[in-house]
Structure formats: C-alpha cells, structure tokens
Design a protein around this motif. Structure first.
Motif, PDB file in Angstrom:
ATOM      1  N   GLY A  92       0.922  -1.190   0.059  1.00 21.42           N
ATOM      2  CA  GLY A  92       0.103   0.226  -0.096  1.00 21.42           C
ATOM      3  C   GLY A  92       0.840   1.221  -0.014  1.00 21.42           C
ATOM      4  N   ALA A  93       1.807   1.232   0.762  1.00 21.67           N
ATOM      5  CA  ALA A  93       2.862   2.381   0.836  1.00 21.67           C
ATOM      6  C   ALA A  93       3.493   2.765  -0.555  1.00 21.67           C
ATOM      7  CB  ALA A  93       4.071   2.190   2.129  1.00 21.67           C
ATOM      8  N   MET A  94       4.015   1.537  -1.208  1.00 25.22           N
ATOM      9  CA  MET A  94       4.532   1.821  -2.419  1.00 25.22           C
ATOM     10  C   MET A  94       3.467   2.515  -3.500  1.00 25.22           C
ATOM     11  SD  MET A  94       7.017   1.560  -3.969  1.00 25.22           S
ATOM     12  CE  MET A  94       8.338   0.774  -4.956  1.00 25.22           C
ATOM     13  N   ALA A  95       2.248   1.988  -3.486  1.00 24.46           N
ATOM     14  CA  ALA A  95       1.425   2.498  -4.415  1.00 24.46           C
ATOM     15  C   ALA A  95       1.055   3.965  -4.007  1.00 24.46           C
ATOM     16  CB  ALA A  95      -0.186   1.757  -4.256  1.00 24.46           C
ATOM     17  N   LEU A  96       0.892   4.403  -2.645  1.00 26.43           N
ATOM     18  CA  LEU A  96       0.704   5.592  -2.328  1.00 26.43           C
ATOM     19  C   LEU A  96       1.852   6.467  -2.746  1.00 26.43           C
ATOM     20  CD1 LEU A  96      -0.849   5.970   1.542  1.00 26.43           C
ATOM     21  CD2 LEU A  96      -1.595   7.229  -0.868  1.00 26.43           C
ATOM     22  N   ILE A  97       3.244   6.043  -2.503  1.00 25.87           N
ATOM     23  CA  ILE A  97       4.143   7.018  -3.069  1.00 25.87           C
ATOM     24  C   ILE A  97       3.986   7.246  -4.646  1.00 25.87           C
ATOM     25  CG2 ILE A  97       6.592   6.956  -3.623  1.00 25.87           C
ATOM     26  CD1 ILE A  97       7.005   5.339  -0.876  1.00 25.87           C
ATOM     27  N   SER A  98       3.780   6.284  -5.472  1.00 20.87           N
ATOM     28  CA  SER A  98       3.645   6.511  -6.850  1.00 20.87           C
ATOM     29  C   SER A  98       2.419   7.256  -7.269  1.00 20.87           C
ATOM     30  CB  SER A  98       3.466   5.058  -7.409  1.00 20.87           C
ATOM     31  OG  SER A  98       4.793   4.302  -7.186  1.00 20.87           O
ATOM     32  N   VAL A  99       1.258   7.246  -6.543  1.00 10.98           N
ATOM     33  CA  VAL A  99       0.119   8.086  -7.089  1.00 10.98           C
ATOM     34  C   VAL A  99       0.440   9.440  -6.591  1.00 10.98           C
ATOM     35  CG1 VAL A  99      -2.222   8.256  -7.051  1.00 10.98           C
ATOM     36  CG2 VAL A  99      -1.243   6.017  -6.980  1.00 10.98           C
ATOM     37  N   PRO A 100       0.597  10.615  -7.703  1.00  8.42           N
ATOM     38  CA  PRO A 100       0.548  11.731  -7.007  1.00  8.42           C
ATOM     39  C   PRO A 100      -0.579  12.583  -6.349  1.00  8.42           C
ATOM     40  CG  PRO A 100       0.457  11.512  -9.469  1.00  8.42           C
ATOM     41  CD  PRO A 100       0.522  10.241  -8.940  1.00  8.42           C
ATOM     42  N   THR A 101      -0.411  13.493  -5.688  1.00  6.04           N
ATOM     43  CA  THR A 101      -1.425  14.243  -4.996  1.00  6.04           C
ATOM     44  C   THR A 101      -2.430  14.520  -5.919  1.00  6.04           C
ATOM     45  OG1 THR A 101       0.019  16.120  -5.113  1.00  6.04           O
ATOM     46  CG2 THR A 101      -0.073  14.723  -2.920  1.00  6.04           C
ATOM     47  N   PHE A 102      -2.090  15.241  -7.268  1.00  8.66           N
ATOM     48  CA  PHE A 102      -3.150  15.925  -7.887  1.00  8.66           C
ATOM     49  C   PHE A 102      -4.217  14.483  -8.743  1.00  8.66           C
ATOM     50  CE2 PHE A 102      -0.229  14.924 -11.224  1.00  8.66           C
ATOM     51  CZ  PHE A 102       1.240  15.348 -10.543  1.00  8.66           C
ATOM     52  N   VAL A 103      -3.638  13.233  -8.272  1.00  9.29           N
ATOM     53  CA  VAL A 103      -4.508  12.447  -8.521  1.00  9.29           C
ATOM     54  C   VAL A 103      -5.533  11.831  -7.605  1.00  9.29           C
ATOM     55  CG1 VAL A 103      -4.808   9.708  -9.112  1.00  9.29           C
ATOM     56  CG2 VAL A 103      -3.106  11.397 -10.586  1.00  9.29           C
ATOM     57  N   GLY A 124      -0.842  11.944   2.429  1.00  6.17           N
ATOM     58  CA  GLY A 124      -0.728  10.783   1.799  1.00  6.17           C
ATOM     59  C   GLY A 124       0.779   9.998   1.373  1.00  6.17           C
ATOM     60  N   PRO A 125       1.296  10.580   0.319  1.00  4.98           N
ATOM     61  CA  PRO A 125       2.638   9.957   0.143  1.00  4.98           C
ATOM     62  C   PRO A 125       3.633   9.841   1.143  1.00  4.98           C
ATOM     63  CG  PRO A 125       2.023  11.695  -1.338  1.00  4.98           C
ATOM     64  CD  PRO A 125       0.827  11.887  -0.162  1.00  4.98           C
ATOM     65  N   TYR A 126       3.499  10.935   2.196  1.00  7.91           N
ATOM     66  CA  TYR A 126       4.620  10.911   3.054  1.00  7.91           C
ATOM     67  C   TYR A 126       4.314  10.119   4.178  1.00  7.91           C
ATOM     68  CZ  TYR A 126       5.521  14.808   0.035  1.00  7.91           C
ATOM     69  OH  TYR A 126       5.853  15.403  -1.307  1.00  7.91           O
ATOM     70  N   ILE A 127       3.008   9.766   4.568  1.00  9.23           N
ATOM     71  CA  ILE A 127       2.596   8.751   5.210  1.00  9.23           C
ATOM     72  C   ILE A 127       3.192   7.362   4.980  1.00  9.23           C
ATOM     73  CG2 ILE A 127       0.729   7.178   6.177  1.00  9.23           C
ATOM     74  CD1 ILE A 127      -1.215   9.472   6.174  1.00  9.23           C
ATOM     75  N   ALA A 128       3.324   6.953   3.796  1.00  4.33           N
ATOM     76  CA  ALA A 128       3.711   5.977   3.133  1.00  4.33           C
ATOM     77  C   ALA A 128       5.257   5.951   3.102  1.00  4.33           C
ATOM     78  CB  ALA A 128       3.555   5.832   1.636  1.00  4.33           C
ATOM     79  N   TYR A 129       6.038   6.981   2.872  1.00  2.00           N
ATOM     80  CA  TYR A 129       7.547   7.186   2.930  1.00  2.00           C
ATOM     81  C   TYR A 129       7.975   7.050   4.098  1.00  2.00           C
ATOM     82  CZ  TYR A 129      12.044   8.813   1.178  1.00  2.00           C
ATOM     83  OH  TYR A 129      13.246   8.904   1.070  1.00  2.00           O
TER      84      TYR A 129
END
Lengths: 292, 306
Positions: free
Chosen positions: B134-145, B181-186
């Motif tokens: 899930g973390a990998m997916a969250l990092i890859s999906v940009p915030t503007f998506v 989102g992405p930074y939770i994952a990171y």
C-alpha cells in the motif's frame, strides 16, 4: 517490467498504428469511451487516447532526460567530494544539506520562467549544421522553438533531483578509495583523473543505475506537478500533468466526465508504480547494505 | 549549545539572503514589464508608475532599497492585487496554509511511525506485506490524482465532505489527507527498515531477557533509537509538504499562499513573489533548525556543538 515495456512500446508506436491526431478537433464533445475513441474525447472533441499517448511521450522524455542530467551532475559532484575529501568534501556536503532544506522546486519554477523566452529567442536565430560525410543537414532553430519549454524543464528538473545521487556516490567513493586496488593504481603512477574514471567509476555503475531508475519517477512527478499548475508544458502540447489538470477542472456534480481524469491518472500511476518497483527491486538486488 | 545556535542562526541569515537576492534578480530580469497591457501608456505615466512601485533607478539601487525596506519588515505592495500590501496578502494566506501544512505534518508523522513500527513488529505477516505494498502504491500516485479522486468519491458521490473551499473544519479533512498521503507511506517505509535494524541489536535482546513485554521493549527502548532517521527526514518533509501544498490548495480551491505564488509568477508580480518565497524560506530553514536541535537532544552520540 512487462507493464513498463507495454507502456513504452505504446508511446513509441501508437501514433503510427492508430492514425489519430492528438490535435485534431471534432464536433464530438465529451464523448464517452467507445470503440472509436478508446478513452473518449475532451472539450474540443480531441481523442483522449492519442492525447494520453502524446502526454506519455513528453512525460517519459522529460523523466528520462531529466534523470540523465541529474545523473551527470550528481555523479560528478559526488565523485569530486568523495575523492578530494577533507575540507572540500565537508564544504560541498554542507551545501547539499542546505539545498535539501530550501524549496528548490520554487526557485526552479521562477528560473524556468525567466529563461524560457531567452532560449526561445536563441533557438529562433539558430542554424545548426550537422555533417555526416558528404551529406550535411541544417537544422533550423525555429522548428525547435516549440520544444524550448521541454528543454528548459529537462535541465531544470535535472538540477533539482541530483542531491540524493551526489550523497550516495560520495559515500561509495569514500569507502572505495581506501581499498587496495586504488592504492595499487596510485603506486603505479596513474593520474587522479585516470583513477577516478577507470577505477572508481566502473565500481559505481551498479548503484548509480539503481538510483537513476528511482530518479525517473521523481522527475516525472515534478514535471507533472508543474504542468498541473500550468507552469510546465504549455498547450497545445500535453503531458500527464496538464491532462490531469484539465480532467480535474471538469469534475462537477451534474455530469461527471470521469474518463478525462481517470485514464491519464491510471496510466500515470501505473507507470510510476512500475518504475518504483523496478528501482526498489534493483536496489535490493545490487545494494547489499539495504537488503533485509 | 549557545555557540551552536549562534552558528546556525548566522547560516540561516546567509541562506535567506541568497534566496532573496536570487529571487529578486530572477524576477526583475524576466522579460516583460508588469505594466505591459494592450494600450500603450504615455511615458510620464509609466514613469509615475515605476516611481510609485519603487522600480526607478538602476537595478542595483532597486535591490539595495528593497533590502532596506525588508529590514524594516516592509514587503512592499503588490502590482496585481490593487492597493494591497504584500504583508496584508500574506497575513491572509499564511494562517490558512499553516493550518493545512501542520495538520498534514502531524498526520504524516504519527500515522507513518505507527504503521511502520507495526509492519516491523509483524514482519513477514499479512499486515507487513500489505501495508508495504500500500505504501508503494501511495508513493507512486501523485497528490493531484488522489485529490480529485477523493473529491469525486467523498464530495460528489457520497456527499460526506465539502468539495473544496475553506469554510468549516470539515473542509480541512480531504486536503490534509491528500497532502499527507505519500509522506505517510514514505515515513512508514523508513520507520519499518529502521525499526527492523534496531530490533536486531543487542540491547533489545538484553531488554527482552530482563523479561520486558514486547510493547514495553518497543515503547521504552527501540522507538527512541529507531525514530532518529525520521527526525532527520522532518526537514525535507517540511520542504515537500510546502511545495505539495501549492498543488493541494489549487485542487481544493483553498485561499492560501499557493495561489498567490502561482499568480505572482504568471503576473510577474515581483514583490509578492519575493514575499512568498521569503516566508516559505523562513519557515523551512527555521524548521530545519528546530529539527537539528531535536536531533541532538534525542541522540546523545552526536555532538554538534563542541
């Protein structure tokens, strides 16, 4: 890996296969996806599928070349810092730390806005002569003017993303340069440049390639970030970011044109996910320190 | 400690000065005057305009005068937002952006640390692999998506939360999640690998041998050491959240600093642009300073102030 190959192949060959022009408009406004238009059409009746493919070309081009730029800057910087050591090293690394902390993207956006018109003028007056044997090509700079923004973006984003690369290369050089083969090379009387290029660089290639793969998605993200704000790729050219921006604008409670947002978003996310997985896999395979 | 703070503070001033100078000259050298409109203005009007906005004289004179005004805390007036000073504009936008950024910051660190530790403690279980995928997916999906998709689902289909704007505390939820989102994952990934490393060390075995429970080992011994990489990531995190907030504010129509920044560039609004960049920079460098101090306080092995 397979996903990546398919996407790259599509971006390269789809224009030849489907004969749809991403810029040709038609009366068919906001048509939902169908057999003729796989991804539907947008506000000007342009075929979304070919727009996404065109966006992919630009995004991937910027991502790859930007990552290469960052590779050159980062590797050179890291090599110099690591090899020189001492005060040079600590000053150079302190600078990297400072750069990490300031909003680089913001400065770069401003810089790209300043230099774009300058490059445009330069290109317009440019006559590039290329000679291959008897044949000589003349590239008129004016044909490149449309690409000046792309060029600027490549350079600018490459300049943002080199910090991590520099850090990693430096760390590697620090441990490599004390090993015996370097000592042997030096006692044979080889010059510093030769030691760096012939002995250190080949040992770095593995790890550098790993981080190159991880830089590509980062640059693509930055580019689409700028394009989303309207500060990157300009219409009528399209990149994933600008397509997403258009898609996000037409969201409204009455009718949802979900295909304008959904398809570019899906293609982009899948590409980034694939690239990140590839980079991570390579890192696990090649970088023993990170293995777990 | 005092010498360390003083040195950092001097560094802070130098960085700030560099950024101001760079921004000022870049913005002033950009082709196209802020006053160019369809109708050509007479020469004396233009002179008056330049005079009014303190743009007369050589570039060097303008620059030194601007620095002088800055020392008095005057960020000057905006070209585009008529009769409003940059101080006022930033006074409007900054609190909004700060609330958004701060909530995303808290969300990213707490959730990230929690998820990462959980994954490390349950290594090779479904929780571990699931959250890491899930973390990998969250990092890859940009915030503007994620942003527009969240709006579509929660704002338009389910109608639970407002679509955008800045009216109630409810309108904070979606933007903060999108931004964090992405930074939770990171952070979760960072935390997991660091926690795994710490858990395999001797002092943890000793603590276990003393008969401490799992939760006590983690809470009292492991967490303190494992969190260090996260602390040093907080500086870059703040920088990323800051640039990220520009996009998120655009998506959700939030009247923060991001909109001013984008408009200032498009309109060549020199002083507004400089003002926004200065504020961003002060926040970032200040935060980095705090992080440095926190890091030394947490990790006794590092002595920054000898």
């Amino acid at each position: 890996m397979a996903v990546l190959t398919i996407i790259v192949l599509f971006t390269l060959f789809a224009p030849a296969l489907f004969h749809t022009d991403p810029h040709s408009t038609s009366g068919l406004q906001y048509a939902p996806p169908s057999g003729k238009h796989f991804f539907g059409t947008d506000v000007n009746g342009r075929d979304m599928f070919s727009r996404v493919v065109e966006g992919a070309r630009i995004s991937l081009l910027v991502g790859l070349s930007g990552a290469l730029v960052s590779f050159f800057i980062g590797t050179t910087y890291g090599l110099i810092a690591g090899y020189m050591g001492g005060t040079v090293d600590s000053v150079m690394m302190r600078l990297v730390e400072i750069l990490y902390a300031i909003p680089r993207l913001i400065i770069i956006i401003i810089a790209s806005f300043v230099f774009d018109p300058i490059l445009r003028e330069y290109l317009a007056g440019l006559h590039l002569k290329l000679g291959f044997g008897n044949a000589a090509f003349v590239i008129e700079g004016i044909t490149l003017v449309g690409y000046s923004k792309v060029l600027i973006l490549i350079l600018a984003l490459g300049m943002i993303e080199w910090l991590t690369m520099a850090r990693i290369v430096r760390g590697q050089v620090l441990s490599l340069k004390n090993q015996q083969f370097v000592l042997a090379a030096r006692s044979l009387g080889q010059s510093h440049t030769r030691i760096v290029t012939r002995h250190l660089l080949p040992n770095l290639i593995g790890i550098v390639v790993v981080y190159l793969t991880l830089t590509i998605p980062a640059v693509i993200l930055d580019e689409s970030f700028l394009s989303f704000l309207g500060l990157g790729i300009q219409a009528p050219q399209a990149s994933w970011g600008s397509l997403l921006a258009e898609g996000a604008q037409v969201i409204n409670p009455i009718r949802s044109y979900w295909w304008l947002l959904g398809y570019p978003a899906a293609v982009m996310s899948i590409t980034l996910l694939a690239l990140n997985f590839l980079g991570d896999g390579l890192r696990d395979a090649l970088d023993p320190r990170q293995r777990r | 400690m005092f010498a360390f703070i003083l040195r950092r503070f001097l560094g802070f001033i130098v960085v700030l000065w560099c950024v101001i100078t760079l921004t000022f000259f870049l913005a002033r050298l950009a082709p196209g005057s802020p006053f160019s409109r369809e109708r050509k203005v007479p020469a004396f009007v233009e002179k008056q305009l330049l005079e009014h906005y303190k743009l007369s004289g050589t570039l060097w004179e303008q620059y030194t005068a601007y620095l002088g005004d800055l020392l008095h805390g005057d960020l000057r007036v905006s070209f585009k937002y008529r009769d409003r000073s940059v101080n006022e504009l930033i006074g409007d936008g900054l609190p909004v952006s700060a609330v958004l950024g701060l909530s995303a910051f808290i969300l990213a660190t707490t959730l990230g640390v929690w998820l990462g530790s959980l994954a490390a403690l349950r290594q090779h279980t479904l929780i571990d692999t699931g959250s890491m995928l899930g973390a990998m997916a969250l990092i890859s999906v940009p915030t503007f998506v994620t942003g527009p998709v969240l709006v579509l689902v929660f704002g338009l289909w389910l109608r639970w939360l407002p679509v955008g704007g800045w009216s109630s505390s409810k309108s904070l939820i979606l933007p903060a999640i999108t931004l964090a989102g992405p930074y939770i994952a990171y952070i979760a990934r960072l935390m997991r690998s660091s926690m795994l490393e710490v858990l395999s060390q001797d002092f943890i075995r000793t603590a276990r041998a003393k008969g401490l429970t799992d939760s006590a080992v983690v809470a009292r011994h492991a967490l303190k050491v494992a969190i260090l990489p996260i602390v040093s990531f907080l500086g870059p995190l703040a920088a990323n959240l800051l640039t990220g907030s520009i996009v998120v504010e655009t998506i959700f129509n939030i009247p923060g600093m991001g909109g001013y920044f984008v408009n200032a560039i498009l309109n060549r609004d020199v002083f507004l642009l400089c003002g926004v960049v200065i504020v961003y920079c002060v926040i970032l460098v200040g935060l980095n300073f705090v992080v440095d101090v926190a890091y030394t306080a947490l990790d006794r092995r590092i002595k920054l102030y000898e």
